[in-house]
Scaffold this active site. Structure first.
Site, PDB file in Angstrom:
ATOM      1  N   LYS A 161      -1.735 -10.436  -7.552  1.00 54.03           N
ATOM      2  CA  LYS A 161      -0.498 -10.955  -7.222  1.00 54.03           C
ATOM      3  C   LYS A 161      -0.910 -12.074  -6.109  1.00 54.03           C
ATOM      4  O   LYS A 161      -0.054 -13.054  -6.323  1.00 54.03           O
ATOM      5  CB  LYS A 161      -0.253 -10.323  -5.698  1.00 54.03           C
ATOM      6  CG  LYS A 161       0.906  -8.856  -7.097  1.00 54.03           C
ATOM      7  CD  LYS A 161       1.142  -7.716  -5.595  1.00 54.03           C
ATOM      8  CE  LYS A 161       1.014  -6.272  -5.679  1.00 54.03           C
ATOM      9  NZ  LYS A 161       2.328  -5.555  -4.880  1.00 54.03           N
TER      10      LYS A 161
ATOM     11  N   CYS B 259      -0.979  -8.417  -0.723  1.00 54.98           N
ATOM     12  CA  CYS B 259      -1.592  -6.971   0.178  1.00 54.98           C
ATOM     13  C   CYS B 259      -1.196  -6.239  -1.296  1.00 54.98           C
ATOM     14  O   CYS B 259       0.218  -6.446  -1.968  1.00 54.98           O
ATOM     15  CB  CYS B 259      -0.427  -6.707   1.123  1.00 54.98           C
ATOM     16  SG  CYS B 259      -0.815  -8.091   2.511  1.00 54.98           S
ATOM     17  N   ASP B 260      -1.098  -5.334  -1.262  1.00 50.49           N
ATOM     18  CA  ASP B 260      -1.104  -3.659  -1.697  1.00 50.49           C
ATOM     19  C   ASP B 260      -1.201  -2.602  -1.090  1.00 50.49           C
ATOM     20  O   ASP B 260      -2.451  -2.701  -0.427  1.00 50.49           O
ATOM     21  CB  ASP B 260      -1.773  -3.684  -3.380  1.00 50.49           C
ATOM     22  CG  ASP B 260      -0.610  -2.665  -4.398  1.00 50.49           C
ATOM     23  OD1 ASP B 260       0.077  -2.706  -4.731  1.00 50.49           O
ATOM     24  OD2 ASP B 260      -0.882  -2.018  -3.846  1.00 50.49           O
ATOM     25  N   SER B 261      -0.541  -1.594  -0.483  1.00 50.39           N
ATOM     26  CA  SER B 261      -1.041  -0.569   0.219  1.00 50.39           C
ATOM     27  C   SER B 261      -1.038   0.573  -1.195  1.00 50.39           C
ATOM     28  O   SER B 261      -0.231   0.267  -2.228  1.00 50.39           O
ATOM     29  CB  SER B 261      -0.716  -0.136   0.705  1.00 50.39           C
ATOM     30  OG  SER B 261      -0.409  -1.370   1.754  1.00 50.39           O
TER      31      SER B 261
ATOM     32  N   GLY C  51      -4.751  -3.965   0.603  1.00 49.46           N
ATOM     33  CA  GLY C  51      -5.539  -4.891  -0.053  1.00 49.46           C
ATOM     34  C   GLY C  51      -5.056  -5.370   0.817  1.00 49.46           C
ATOM     35  O   GLY C  51      -3.916  -6.240   0.561  1.00 49.46           O
TER      36      GLY C  51
END
Length: 199
Positions: A51, A69-71, A106
């Protein structure tokens, strides 16, 4: 320096603003289904990197800082992002209630300064204890629509807050961005957190 958040998450933006930062939002458009990794932490790290990198490639600023970010929630070794529909959200809550999961986020931060790029990646993980809620509470929560909008099908800063009985780790991470980890990553790139304050 231009500060960009490569995420469409309103919760991430609210969290950063509450902590004094006011980033511009640029959504990456990354196909998340096309990214794979052997573990849930590795997957969220790869997605965060994809991203941030996609957004940075579309910017021509010589001085810019991009945060990606990624969750995902890890339960029984499986990666759980946003549920596809109400049926999946209901089934997920029935499997989560009274148990613990781990919310991984992340973080990938890219700094371009005078045209030179440096980056850092890390994952924050927080143990989430889910309350033993009943079927009627699950049905009401799913009807609210909130579980369909968020990774893991729950929030701690919205209607889902009463259904989370405890956390072990950074609570900001569960909202979608680990502030202590992000401060450390920025410091490693030579960026002082307080210099990014907008007020």
């Amino acid at each position: 320096m231009r500060l960009v958040l490569a995420s469409a998450s309103p919760a991430r933006l609210r969290t950063l603003r509450a902590a004094g930062l006011d980033p511009e939002v640029v959504v990456s458009g990354v196909d998340e289904e096309a990214v794979s990794a052997p573990t849930v932490p590795a997957l969220v790290a790869a997605l965060a990197q994809a991203k941030a990198s996609a957004v940075l490639s579309g910017l021509d600023d010589p001085d810019v800082l991009v945060i990606g970010c990624d969750s995902m929630l890890e339960l029984d070794g499986r990666a759980l992002g946003k549920p596809r529909d109400a049926e999946e959200a209901t089934a997920r809550w029935r499997s989560m209630r009274g148990r613990e999961g781990v919310l991984h986020t992340g973080h990938h931060v890219v700094l371009r300064r005078s045209g030179t790029e440096t980056a850092r990646t890390a994952v924050a993980s927080t143990v989430v204890e889910f309350a033993a809620i009943d079927d009627e509470e699950i049905a009401a929560y799913v009807r609210s629509g909130e579980p369909l909008l968020v990774a893991g099908a729950f929030t701690i800063d919205g209607l889902g807050g009463p259904f989370v009985s405890g956390l072990r780790g950074d609570p900001h991470n569960v909202v979608g961005i680990g502030l202590p980890l992000l401060r450390t990553l920025l410091a490693d790139l030579g960026v002082r957190w307080t210099d990014l304050w907008s007020r």
